[in-house]
Design a protein around this motif. Sequence first.
Motif, PDB file in Angstrom:
ATOM      1  N   ALA A  13       0.847  -1.196   0.000  1.00  0.00           N
ATOM      2  CA  ALA A  13       0.000   0.000   0.000  1.00  0.00           C
ATOM      3  C   ALA A  13       0.880   1.242   0.000  1.00  0.00           C
ATOM      4  O   ALA A  13       1.921   1.279   0.661  1.00  0.00           O
ATOM      5  CB  ALA A  13      -0.929  -0.004   1.211  1.00  0.00           C
ATOM      6  N   GLU A  14       0.468   2.257  -0.758  1.00  0.00           N
ATOM      7  CA  GLU A  14       1.268   3.474  -0.896  1.00  0.00           C
ATOM      8  C   GLU A  14       0.484   4.713  -0.474  1.00  0.00           C
ATOM      9  O   GLU A  14      -0.736   4.741  -0.550  1.00  0.00           O
ATOM     10  CB  GLU A  14       1.704   3.671  -2.354  1.00  0.00           C
ATOM     11  CG  GLU A  14       2.668   2.644  -2.858  1.00  0.00           C
ATOM     12  CD  GLU A  14       3.133   2.932  -4.272  1.00  0.00           C
ATOM     13  OE1 GLU A  14       4.166   2.372  -4.664  1.00  0.00           O
ATOM     14  OE2 GLU A  14       2.461   3.710  -4.995  1.00  0.00           O
ATOM     15  N   ARG A  15       1.264   5.709  -0.061  1.00  0.00           N
ATOM     16  CA  ARG A  15       0.707   7.027   0.251  1.00  0.00           C
ATOM     17  C   ARG A  15       1.710   8.070  -0.215  1.00  0.00           C
ATOM     18  O   ARG A  15       2.905   7.966   0.075  1.00  0.00           O
ATOM     19  CB  ARG A  15       0.464   7.154   1.754  1.00  0.00           C
ATOM     20  CG  ARG A  15      -0.103   8.487   2.170  1.00  0.00           C
ATOM     21  CD  ARG A  15      -0.644   8.449   3.596  1.00  0.00           C
ATOM     22  NE  ARG A  15       0.336   8.211   4.620  1.00  0.00           N
ATOM     23  CZ  ARG A  15       0.916   9.175   5.356  1.00  0.00           C
ATOM     24  NH1 ARG A  15       0.628  10.436   5.157  1.00  0.00           N
ATOM     25  NH2 ARG A  15       1.778   8.852   6.299  1.00  0.00           N
ATOM     26  N   LYS A  16       1.251   9.062  -0.961  1.00  0.00           N
ATOM     27  CA  LYS A  16       2.121  10.122  -1.480  1.00  0.00           C
ATOM     28  C   LYS A  16       1.699  11.455  -0.872  1.00  0.00           C
ATOM     29  O   LYS A  16       0.506  11.752  -0.796  1.00  0.00           O
ATOM     30  CB  LYS A  16       2.014  10.178  -3.003  1.00  0.00           C
ATOM     31  CG  LYS A  16       2.886  11.223  -3.653  1.00  0.00           C
ATOM     32  CD  LYS A  16       2.701  11.192  -5.172  1.00  0.00           C
ATOM     33  CE  LYS A  16       3.452  12.326  -5.827  1.00  0.00           C
ATOM     34  NZ  LYS A  16       3.258  12.342  -7.286  1.00  0.00           N
ATOM     35  N   THR A  17       2.677  12.241  -0.451  1.00  0.00           N
ATOM     36  CA  THR A  17       2.382  13.537   0.155  1.00  0.00           C
ATOM     37  C   THR A  17       2.292  14.622  -0.909  1.00  0.00           C
ATOM     38  O   THR A  17       2.667  14.416  -2.058  1.00  0.00           O
ATOM     39  CB  THR A  17       3.483  13.943   1.159  1.00  0.00           C
ATOM     40  OG1 THR A  17       4.686  14.281   0.438  1.00  0.00           O
ATOM     41  CG2 THR A  17       3.753  12.839   2.170  1.00  0.00           C
ATOM     42  N   HIS A  18       1.865  15.784  -0.479  1.00  0.00           N
ATOM     43  CA  HIS A  18       1.927  16.963  -1.347  1.00  0.00           C
ATOM     44  C   HIS A  18       3.385  17.443  -1.421  1.00  0.00           C
ATOM     45  O   HIS A  18       4.239  16.947  -0.684  1.00  0.00           O
ATOM     46  CB  HIS A  18       1.013  18.065  -0.814  1.00  0.00           C
ATOM     47  CG  HIS A  18       1.402  18.580   0.534  1.00  0.00           C
ATOM     48  ND1 HIS A  18       1.083  17.919   1.705  1.00  0.00           N
ATOM     49  CD2 HIS A  18       2.113  19.670   0.901  1.00  0.00           C
ATOM     50  CE1 HIS A  18       1.571  18.595   2.734  1.00  0.00           C
ATOM     51  NE2 HIS A  18       2.202  19.648   2.278  1.00  0.00           N
ATOM     52  N   GLY A  19       3.662  18.392  -2.273  1.00  0.00           N
ATOM     53  CA  GLY A  19       5.024  18.878  -2.457  1.00  0.00           C
ATOM     54  C   GLY A  19       5.379  20.045  -1.554  1.00  0.00           C
ATOM     55  O   GLY A  19       4.519  20.692  -0.967  1.00  0.00           O
ATOM     56  N   GLY A  95      15.057  25.810  -4.570  1.00  0.00           N
ATOM     57  CA  GLY A  95      14.139  25.824  -5.706  1.00  0.00           C
ATOM     58  C   GLY A  95      13.593  24.455  -6.069  1.00  0.00           C
ATOM     59  O   GLY A  95      12.613  24.366  -6.816  1.00  0.00           O
ATOM     60  N   ASP A  96      14.211  23.375  -5.565  1.00  0.00           N
ATOM     61  CA  ASP A  96      13.666  22.038  -5.810  1.00  0.00           C
ATOM     62  C   ASP A  96      12.386  21.852  -4.996  1.00  0.00           C
ATOM     63  O   ASP A  96      12.255  22.372  -3.891  1.00  0.00           O
ATOM     64  CB  ASP A  96      14.663  20.948  -5.403  1.00  0.00           C
ATOM     65  CG  ASP A  96      15.759  20.716  -6.430  1.00  0.00           C
ATOM     66  OD1 ASP A  96      15.682  21.274  -7.538  1.00  0.00           O
ATOM     67  OD2 ASP A  96      16.693  19.960  -6.111  1.00  0.00           O
ATOM     68  N   THR A  97      11.458  21.109  -5.552  1.00  0.00           N
ATOM     69  CA  THR A  97      10.230  20.754  -4.846  1.00  0.00           C
ATOM     70  C   THR A  97      10.278  19.260  -4.557  1.00  0.00           C
ATOM     71  O   THR A  97      10.480  18.463  -5.464  1.00  0.00           O
ATOM     72  CB  THR A  97       8.988  21.107  -5.678  1.00  0.00           C
ATOM     73  OG1 THR A  97       8.977  22.525  -5.906  1.00  0.00           O
ATOM     74  CG2 THR A  97       7.712  20.692  -4.963  1.00  0.00           C
ATOM     75  N   ILE A  98      10.117  18.922  -3.285  1.00  0.00           N
ATOM     76  CA  ILE A  98      10.176  17.516  -2.888  1.00  0.00           C
ATOM     77  C   ILE A  98       8.816  17.051  -2.383  1.00  0.00           C
ATOM     78  O   ILE A  98       8.001  17.843  -1.928  1.00  0.00           O
ATOM     79  CB  ILE A  98      11.266  17.260  -1.814  1.00  0.00           C
ATOM     80  CG1 ILE A  98      10.989  18.053  -0.537  1.00  0.00           C
ATOM     81  CG2 ILE A  98      12.651  17.578  -2.368  1.00  0.00           C
ATOM     82  CD1 ILE A  98      11.920  17.712   0.634  1.00  0.00           C
ATOM     83  N   HIS A  99       8.590  15.764  -2.494  1.00  0.00           N
ATOM     84  CA  HIS A  99       7.439  15.112  -1.864  1.00  0.00           C
ATOM     85  C   HIS A  99       7.909  13.727  -1.420  1.00  0.00           C
ATOM     86  O   HIS A  99       8.988  13.274  -1.804  1.00  0.00           O
ATOM     87  CB  HIS A  99       6.227  15.033  -2.804  1.00  0.00           C
ATOM     88  CG  HIS A  99       6.418  14.122  -3.964  1.00  0.00           C
ATOM     89  ND1 HIS A  99       6.985  14.531  -5.144  1.00  0.00           N
ATOM     90  CD2 HIS A  99       6.132  12.810  -4.126  1.00  0.00           C
ATOM     91  CE1 HIS A  99       7.041  13.515  -5.983  1.00  0.00           C
ATOM     92  NE2 HIS A  99       6.526  12.447  -5.396  1.00  0.00           N
ATOM     93  N   ASN A 127      12.298  14.451  -5.948  1.00  0.00           N
ATOM     94  CA  ASN A 127      12.273  15.841  -6.379  1.00  0.00           C
ATOM     95  C   ASN A 127      11.250  16.025  -7.496  1.00  0.00           C
ATOM     96  O   ASN A 127      10.552  15.075  -7.882  1.00  0.00           O
ATOM     97  CB  ASN A 127      13.674  16.327  -6.786  1.00  0.00           C
ATOM     98  CG  ASN A 127      14.245  15.604  -7.997  1.00  0.00           C
ATOM     99  OD1 ASN A 127      13.531  14.973  -8.782  1.00  0.00           O
ATOM    100  ND2 ASN A 127      15.553  15.693  -8.170  1.00  0.00           N
ATOM    101  N   GLN A 128      11.175  17.229  -8.016  1.00  0.00           N
ATOM    102  CA  GLN A 128      10.178  17.561  -9.039  1.00  0.00           C
ATOM    103  C   GLN A 128      10.390  16.808 -10.347  1.00  0.00           C
ATOM    104  O   GLN A 128       9.483  16.717 -11.170  1.00  0.00           O
ATOM    105  CB  GLN A 128      10.156  19.078  -9.294  1.00  0.00           C
ATOM    106  CG  GLN A 128      11.394  19.643  -9.981  1.00  0.00           C
ATOM    107  CD  GLN A 128      12.562  19.902  -9.035  1.00  0.00           C
ATOM    108  OE1 GLN A 128      12.493  19.617  -7.845  1.00  0.00           O
ATOM    109  NE2 GLN A 128      13.635  20.472  -9.568  1.00  0.00           N
ATOM    110  N   LYS A 129      11.575  16.236 -10.540  1.00  0.00           N
ATOM    111  CA  LYS A 129      11.850  15.446 -11.743  1.00  0.00           C
ATOM    112  C   LYS A 129      11.499  13.971 -11.547  1.00  0.00           C
ATOM    113  O   LYS A 129      11.709  13.149 -12.434  1.00  0.00           O
ATOM    114  CB  LYS A 129      13.330  15.555 -12.106  1.00  0.00           C
ATOM    115  CG  LYS A 129      13.784  16.955 -12.432  1.00  0.00           C
ATOM    116  CD  LYS A 129      15.294  16.967 -12.630  1.00  0.00           C
ATOM    117  CE  LYS A 129      15.824  18.374 -12.722  1.00  0.00           C
ATOM    118  NZ  LYS A 129      17.300  18.385 -12.741  1.00  0.00           N
ATOM    119  N   GLY A 130      11.029  13.624 -10.331  1.00  0.00           N
ATOM    120  CA  GLY A 130      10.723  12.235 -10.026  1.00  0.00           C
ATOM    121  C   GLY A 130      11.944  11.436  -9.612  1.00  0.00           C
ATOM    122  O   GLY A 130      11.873  10.214  -9.481  1.00  0.00           O
TER     123      GLY A 130
END
Length: 150
Positions: A13-19, A95-99, A127-130
């Motif tokens: 089972a997976e859960r992904k957060t916002h960035g 400037g990187d966006t992480i989740h 990061n924002q590039k996956g």
Amino acid sequence: MATQYFDDYVIGAERKTHGRTITETDFVVHAGHSGDFFPHHMDEEFAKTTPFGRRIAHGTMVFTIGVGLTASEINPAAFTYGYDRMRFVKPVFIGDTIHTLLTIAEKSGDPKRPNVGRVVERGQVLNQKGETVLVFDHILMVERGIPAVV
């Protein structure tokens, strides 16, 4: 989040957060809190001489923010036992966006406490590039109880 007991957790089972975008302020505040003012994080001119060519985020800051993002859901039947296998895989820059992506990786009984089980969430901060920038295992102690009715 509804209360989840040990038997309610499902492997895979997976859960992904916002960035969350990393800022200059994050660097300064984390340096102040941790005392880590190493030039890799704080000195732009020095950082230009490194293989990354610019300042990199503190690994401990990426971990703190990455884990903090997961705290949006609280399960009253679980508590943190600790973290294992943490690795800083790639640098994070201003400037990187992480989740964070959490995947239920393991479940086992607890040899000392029959009323709880251990659940391992495998964490990936991306990061924002996956690209994966950090990995860790989060170990939870979860009460055994009446499984939720689905």
